[in-house]
Enzyme design. Structure first.
Site, PDB file in Angstrom:
ATOM      1  N   SER A  65       9.430   6.652   6.412  1.00  0.00           N
ATOM      2  CA  SER A  65       7.811   6.805   6.819  1.00  0.00           C
ATOM      3  C   SER A  65       7.717   8.526   6.945  1.00  0.00           C
ATOM      4  O   SER A  65       8.299   9.418   6.523  1.00  0.00           O
ATOM      5  CB  SER A  65       7.170   5.795   7.591  1.00  0.00           C
ATOM      6  OG  SER A  65       5.986   6.079   7.647  1.00  0.00           O
ATOM      7  N   ASP A  87       5.132  -0.083  -2.557  1.00  0.00           N
ATOM      8  CA  ASP A  87       4.462   0.447  -1.062  1.00  0.00           C
ATOM      9  C   ASP A  87       3.262   1.378  -1.409  1.00  0.00           C
ATOM     10  O   ASP A  87       3.214   2.268  -2.305  1.00  0.00           O
ATOM     11  CB  ASP A  87       5.818   1.659  -0.674  1.00  0.00           C
ATOM     12  CG  ASP A  87       5.268   2.136   0.456  1.00  0.00           C
ATOM     13  OD1 ASP A  87       4.185   1.866   1.187  1.00  0.00           O
ATOM     14  OD2 ASP A  87       6.008   3.227   0.740  1.00  0.00           O
ATOM     15  N   HIS A 139       6.419  -1.021   2.321  1.00  0.00           N
ATOM     16  CA  HIS A 139       6.523  -0.105   3.309  1.00  0.00           C
ATOM     17  C   HIS A 139       6.786  -0.843   4.653  1.00  0.00           C
ATOM     18  O   HIS A 139       5.944  -1.160   5.344  1.00  0.00           O
ATOM     19  CB  HIS A 139       5.187   0.866   3.500  1.00  0.00           C
ATOM     20  CG  HIS A 139       5.407   1.861   4.322  1.00  0.00           C
ATOM     21  ND1 HIS A 139       5.881   3.171   3.742  1.00  0.00           N
ATOM     22  CD2 HIS A 139       5.067   2.269   5.565  1.00  0.00           C
ATOM     23  CE1 HIS A 139       5.849   4.158   4.519  1.00  0.00           C
ATOM     24  NE2 HIS A 139       5.501   3.473   5.720  1.00  0.00           N
TER      25      HIS A 139
END
Length: 413
Positions: free
Chosen positions: A174, A333, A390
């Protein structure tokens, strides 16, 4: 006035030299831990006013031979404990045997500690259980946090010299996609300059990475439409009402805000808050009393400046070295869509070594990967994780462990 000074006095009274402890057991896990867990603080900065907290687990296979990973969770401000419990660490919540006030653990069969030694670091300062002894020291940025993490690693390795010869990889996911390449450059330049201790740096790994936040987030709407996650009607409505800009939204544009709300997602990490804020847990982890009023999985109130708006320049710099990189994305994601990640990788104009092709786990397609090289020294593997969100290890732990095991062993995916 005194009640404002009290928290700061507590911080000062609890600061100490870098220290660590071996943890034999944890609340919520029956019996002794079947792996070696160490926690501790390492002081960095002037007068060590920043105290960075870490969790370290030795490899369950061969601590002497397996690589050493430094793992940073995203945010900025998301605790390393999140990466440990929800992604690649050896423990995970046992939801079927937990209650609202008593979270229980079970072992994660797909922990990356099966193949590597891992330091999970609470960085930047203010993240997780990391803290500062002065208010000014809580101010941080992409570049200052990277410098502090480099200092942390230097001190940690000097205190753990038996890991100096292990292959070292800087890893994370991330928002770490911004900070990790900066840290890798710090380490590489430090090695070139002869700084102590010399580190056996081999490369870096990034999952679902932020690179240029504006570009990454702007990919969400077209990606959602491409994946049929939103309807043609909602896509056209959002594109029109937001004028094609999904990042810099006019707060008075109610139609755009309404459409964007309909395509957003959220996650629930309730048990981590209950567990990490339990006094018995904090005593077991050897958290310094009074240093944090509350543990938060992600601390979005950091005094943090995003001073690197696009980290591609660091990848370009590192491509002149002999390092290796693994970039992976969950192909479902919505936070950082893989199409944006693939775009910036292609913009580097590396030499294509292998074609876009599937890789398999237990006979099933686990994703699609492609291999690039630069100057016949640096190589970059990019892969998708089929069905991953994610972040990818939360959704596809088996496939992500297989990916990591093969790549760290220099095998094709």
């Amino acid at each position: 006035m005194l009640h404002f000074l009290f928290p700061l006095l507590l911080l000062i009274s609890n600061v100490g030299r870098s220290r660590s402890a071996i943890i034999q057991s944890l609340p919520g896990f029956p019996g002794d831990l079947p792996f070696k867990l160490e926690t501790g603080y390492v002081g960095v900065g002037e007068s060590e006013e920043v105290q960075l907290f870490y969790y370290f687990m030795e490899s369950e296979r061969s601590p002497k031979d397996d690589p050493l990973l430094l793992w940073l969770t995203g945010g900025p401000g998301c605790s390393a404990l999140s990466g440990l419990l929800f992604e690649i660490g050896p423990l995970q919540f046992d939801y079927s045997n937990s209650s609202g006030i008593t979270p229980m653990f079970k072992l994660n069969p797909y922990s990356w500690t099966k193949i590597a030694n891992i330091i999970f670091l609470d960085a930047p300062v203010g993240t997780g259980f990391s803290y500062a002894t002065t208010w000014a020291a809580y101010n941080s940025s992409d570049t200052s946090s990277a410098a502090q993490t480099y200092e942390f690693l230097r001190k940690w390795l000097m205190a753990h010299p038996k890991f100096l010869t292990n292959q070292l990889y800087i890893t994370g996911d991330s928002y770490s996609g911004v900070v990790v390449p900066i840290i890798v450059k710090e380490i590489y330049d430090g090695n070139e300059a002869g700084r102590e201790p010399p580190m056996n740096l081999k490369g870096y790994v990034l999952g679902n990475p932020v690179t240029c936040e504006v570009k990454d987030i702007s990919q969400r709407i077209p990606y959602s439409h491409k994946m049929a996650l939103i309807s043609d009607e909602l896509y056209e409505s959002t594109k029109t009402s937001c004028n094609g800009d999904y990042m810099n939204v006019d707060p008075t544009n109610g139609a755009c805000l309404t459409d964007l709300e309909m395509v957003s997602i959220s996650y629930n990490y309730l048990y981590s808050y209950i567990w990490a804020n339990d006094r018995n847990v904090q005593e077991a982890l050897h958290i310094r009393e009074g240093t944090k009023p509350e543990w938060r999985r992600c601390n979005y109130s950091l005094s943090y400046t995003k001073d690197v708006l696009n980290s591609v320049v660091y990848h370009r710099y590192l491509s002149k070295t002999s390092l290796r990189a693994l970039i992976y994305s969950g192909d479902h994601d919505l936070a950082i869509p893989y199409v944006g990640t693939l775009d910036w990788i292609r913009s580097l104009n590396f030499t294509l070594i292998g074609s876009w092709s599937p890789w398999f786990v237990e006979g099933q397609v686990a994703g699609y990967s492609i291999l690039y090289s630069e100057n016949s020294k640096y190589d970059l593997t990019y892969t998708t994780i089929k069905g991953g969100g994610h972040t990818a290890p939360e959704y596809k732990p088996k496939e992500c462990l297989a990916m990591a095991d093969r790549w760290f062993s220099y095998y094709p995916l």
